[in-house]
Design a protein around this motif. Sequence first.
Motif: not given
Length: 608
Positions: A372, A460-461, A463, A489, A491, A536-539, A541
């Motif tokens: 991030s 959702e993200d 963290v 992570d 993608y 931060r794992f993104r929404a 993922h």
Amino acid sequence: MKTTAPAWLVFIGLAMATIGQAQERFRIIETGMETRDGVNLKTFVYLPADEGPFPTLIYRTPYGVPFNTLGGFPRQENRETARRPAEVGWPAITDRGYALVVQYTRGRTGSEGEDRIFTTDREDGADLVAWIERRPWSNGRIGVLGDSAYGITSLLLASANPPGLDAAYVQVATGDLFDKTLLGPGGALAYEFTMPWMAEQAMNADPFHYEAIGYPEAAAASVRAEVRARVDDILAAAEGGSAATSPIWRHLPLIEHPAVAPALPLWVEMLNAGFRSDWTGALDTSSGIEVPMLHIGMWYDVFNTAMMETFMRTEARTGNQRFVIMDGTHYAIDDPSAWPIFPMIPWFDYWLKDDAEAIEELPKIAFAVSASPGEWYASPSWPPSGVETRTFYLHADGSLGDQTPVRDAPSRSYVYDPDNPVPTLGGRNLYIAAGPMDQRPVEPPNREDVLVYTGERLDEDVVIAGRMRINLSASSNRPDTDFTAKLIDRYPNGTTMLVADGIVRARYREGGPEQRLLEPGQVYSMPIELGHIAYRFRAGHRIQVDVSSSNFPRWDRNTNTGGPLYRERTTAPAANRIHHDNVNPSSLELPVLVTTDELEPISWPERE
């Protein structure tokens, strides 16, 4: 939090502008210092052009000059040899009114004695502080600074708590050299950087070192030439991406490695001592440091785990530590553009010059969030107070989630062959490619000895901020083996990006120093520490875990024989099994940041 800090920015501009004008900026004293046991260490003193006495900073190094990067400042190039750096100074320090004392460690660049890889640096550093206190050019206000190897010498000096030492600054260095770095955590040898780094030290050691370990001059030259040839092969394989298959990297037994053992007795001592022995524990600094210290780290630094643990334990005891953690690898810290602020000199201005405003912009902990860019927080503690540990279970169908394991859930197995280890692909490395990398080349269908567990798509993200851990329930048909784990992570496009990884050597599953071999087929708990990170794992993922039994050359290969470590010449395949039932569950523990009430977002000032 304030968002302007002009002092940091003005100073870095001044420092860069004065490089190349060093000869007019400082005076040099070339001398030696005798240690308490009579060894003479080459020492250089750089004094500002003004009249003293001066507050004094210490830089103890096995590398000589040119000075490496430190505090975000550019590399200082020398114009003569490392043995006599008569025109080399550090204007970034002397221009600010500090004396700088540079000392070469034992067996390095003109210093007498055997190079024992940090084992004498606690005492030698304390001797240097006492020596400085007796010099007329020092006002008795003393600090120590360092990066990487000479950061380790700084930590050791600080842990001696010599009278007269007032403050310390250390970046990308380990405070527990053996048990949390070279031989741990987990009990496996961190082979990727330990072997080549020690080999390079053997290759570059001073003639004093070879004399101290008993080599006549002619024999020393022959040994050095042989070591140099081996090191050339080691580095060529690392740079060419073939370390995992290179004969010199795969040499057995490790205790007789031809690039290290003939020229560095400490290699043999270390491997003989083993994980968490009294010998290796002697270099843990976290129980001894009392002085204020500013720690600078990187999330993908090879020393990350030990540095975080040193900070946490020392801060809990003293309350006078601070930490800045950036997102990057060990060598990324050498790039001045990676630094959002330049806190080194202000840190010493506060502690050695009584400048009360010098570090008013510096939080207790400032950390970047990996994956991030630009996301930073100030926190009064680590891990942050808003973290909750959440458990995700590994299931037999390859899923990862919070569903409780069921009774009689099947296990999954694979065969680990030490002659065909899983190649290292990214991570906290020093000599081979480091940092987050796509793991698909070392996952199924490319590898049959890797098990994958994948979570649901995130709505959702998420963290995480803190220590990560894998708890495996595992069995094997061999008396000893390893278990490795990676946090991934995943993608939406299928990329599986490495976040963190770890290992446990089965015989050290209970923490060492005791070694307990396995009974074939019996299920054991295998804890795997993944270290610390803010990520931060993104929404959209998915969180994924990969399990295997090798990650080479990041960690040395377990030969699976159960024989004495580092002496085995033969290997055997191991049939290893991961269990998922309610009696023998396997799980991932993540420090999920659920509230940011005590965190303050940081917006660093724009550079001028």
